[in-house]
Design a protein around this motif. Sequence first.
Motif, PDB file in Angstrom:
ATOM      1  N   GLY A  61       9.878  -4.698   6.581  1.00  0.00           N
ATOM      2  CA  GLY A  61       9.481  -4.399   7.953  1.00  0.00           C
ATOM      3  C   GLY A  61       9.113  -2.936   8.131  1.00  0.00           C
ATOM      4  O   GLY A  61       8.106  -2.608   8.781  1.00  0.00           O
ATOM      5  N   MET A  62       9.886  -2.044   7.540  1.00  0.00           N
ATOM      6  CA  MET A  62       9.575  -0.613   7.632  1.00  0.00           C
ATOM      7  C   MET A  62       8.292  -0.286   6.869  1.00  0.00           C
ATOM      8  O   MET A  62       7.469   0.498   7.338  1.00  0.00           O
ATOM      9  CB  MET A  62      10.733   0.231   7.100  1.00  0.00           C
ATOM     10  CG  MET A  62      11.904   0.324   8.042  1.00  0.00           C
ATOM     11  SD  MET A  62      11.512   1.077   9.642  1.00  0.00           S
ATOM     12  CE  MET A  62      11.335   2.789   9.189  1.00  0.00           C
ATOM     13  N   LEU A  65       5.050  -1.079   8.772  1.00  0.00           N
ATOM     14  CA  LEU A  65       4.710  -0.359  10.002  1.00  0.00           C
ATOM     15  C   LEU A  65       3.373   0.376   9.894  1.00  0.00           C
ATOM     16  O   LEU A  65       2.517   0.246  10.773  1.00  0.00           O
ATOM     17  CB  LEU A  65       5.832   0.609  10.370  1.00  0.00           C
ATOM     18  CG  LEU A  65       5.685   1.334  11.694  1.00  0.00           C
ATOM     19  CD1 LEU A  65       5.494   0.356  12.838  1.00  0.00           C
ATOM     20  CD2 LEU A  65       6.891   2.206  11.949  1.00  0.00           C
ATOM     21  N   LEU A  69      -0.030  -0.400  12.078  1.00  0.00           N
ATOM     22  CA  LEU A  69      -0.661   0.577  12.970  1.00  0.00           C
ATOM     23  C   LEU A  69      -2.139   0.751  12.623  1.00  0.00           C
ATOM     24  O   LEU A  69      -2.992   0.854  13.517  1.00  0.00           O
ATOM     25  CB  LEU A  69       0.069   1.922  12.891  1.00  0.00           C
ATOM     26  CG  LEU A  69       1.462   1.941  13.505  1.00  0.00           C
ATOM     27  CD1 LEU A  69       2.166   3.256  13.194  1.00  0.00           C
ATOM     28  CD2 LEU A  69       1.403   1.701  15.005  1.00  0.00           C
ATOM     29  N   LEU A 111       3.637  -5.469  16.785  1.00  0.00           N
ATOM     30  CA  LEU A 111       3.982  -4.055  17.022  1.00  0.00           C
ATOM     31  C   LEU A 111       5.359  -3.922  17.668  1.00  0.00           C
ATOM     32  O   LEU A 111       6.152  -3.053  17.283  1.00  0.00           O
ATOM     33  CB  LEU A 111       2.912  -3.391  17.891  1.00  0.00           C
ATOM     34  CG  LEU A 111       1.588  -3.080  17.203  1.00  0.00           C
ATOM     35  CD1 LEU A 111       0.515  -2.733  18.224  1.00  0.00           C
ATOM     36  CD2 LEU A 111       1.755  -1.960  16.190  1.00  0.00           C
ATOM     37  N   ALA A 114       7.889  -4.521  15.023  1.00  0.00           N
ATOM     38  CA  ALA A 114       7.962  -3.412  14.072  1.00  0.00           C
ATOM     39  C   ALA A 114       8.743  -2.223  14.622  1.00  0.00           C
ATOM     40  O   ALA A 114       9.352  -1.473  13.859  1.00  0.00           O
ATOM     41  CB  ALA A 114       6.552  -2.974  13.680  1.00  0.00           C
ATOM     42  N   PHE A 115       8.744  -2.047  15.942  1.00  0.00           N
ATOM     43  CA  PHE A 115       9.481  -0.934  16.527  1.00  0.00           C
ATOM     44  C   PHE A 115      10.887  -1.326  16.979  1.00  0.00           C
ATOM     45  O   PHE A 115      11.811  -0.516  16.895  1.00  0.00           O
ATOM     46  CB  PHE A 115       8.690  -0.311  17.687  1.00  0.00           C
ATOM     47  CG  PHE A 115       7.534   0.517  17.216  1.00  0.00           C
ATOM     48  CD1 PHE A 115       7.733   1.779  16.704  1.00  0.00           C
ATOM     49  CD2 PHE A 115       6.241   0.012  17.242  1.00  0.00           C
ATOM     50  CE1 PHE A 115       6.676   2.545  16.233  1.00  0.00           C
ATOM     51  CE2 PHE A 115       5.177   0.759  16.775  1.00  0.00           C
ATOM     52  CZ  PHE A 115       5.390   2.033  16.273  1.00  0.00           C
TER      53      PHE A 115
END
Length: 193
Positions: A61-62, A65, A69, A111, A114-115
């Motif tokens: 997941g990290m 990112l 984006l 998004l 992801a955050f």
Amino acid sequence: MPALAPRSPSSPTVYGPVSRLAHWGGALLTIALLALGLIAEELLPDGALRKKLWAWHVGLGMLALLPLLLRAQWSALALLARGRRPAPLSPPGPLRWLEHGVHAGLLVVMLVMAFSGPLMYWSEGEPVHVLGWFSVPSPIEANAALHYYSGRLHDLGSKLLLALLALHVAGALRHGRSSLRRMAGPRPQPSTR
């Protein structure tokens, strides 16, 4: 906001290589993240395997990112250059709006996921460990309310993502081969030997 460019009568019939890579790479990564997260959360008891699957879910997941984006930026640029992507398969009307909404919804929910994922760790004051390669320290103080709401948002996002993916696949199936051809790329030309 700049005016949208008019659609060119010579719009391409297939998506370009960057769009195809972003689509299929993002699809594989999203499905892998959903599978890892849902299996670890819903099917496995506490233990070493669950912990390992969570580590992979968090690490991937990290790592996802930055490409996510870039995908969002690429999609925004594609909207401004309307003649540079294939024309929609559906005629103007409610169905086309639904298709655009599903595409936009997928990107927005990814998004949010992801955050909100890292935020669950950071709101506990914990770093996010990325597959044992490196850690991303928490940029914020521990906050129990933020931890709770980011967890709820991530959970809700996973369910919404599953629903949007089902709609996306249903739409692709509705359009049949023409939809797959657009995202598979140009056909190889037969040899003239």
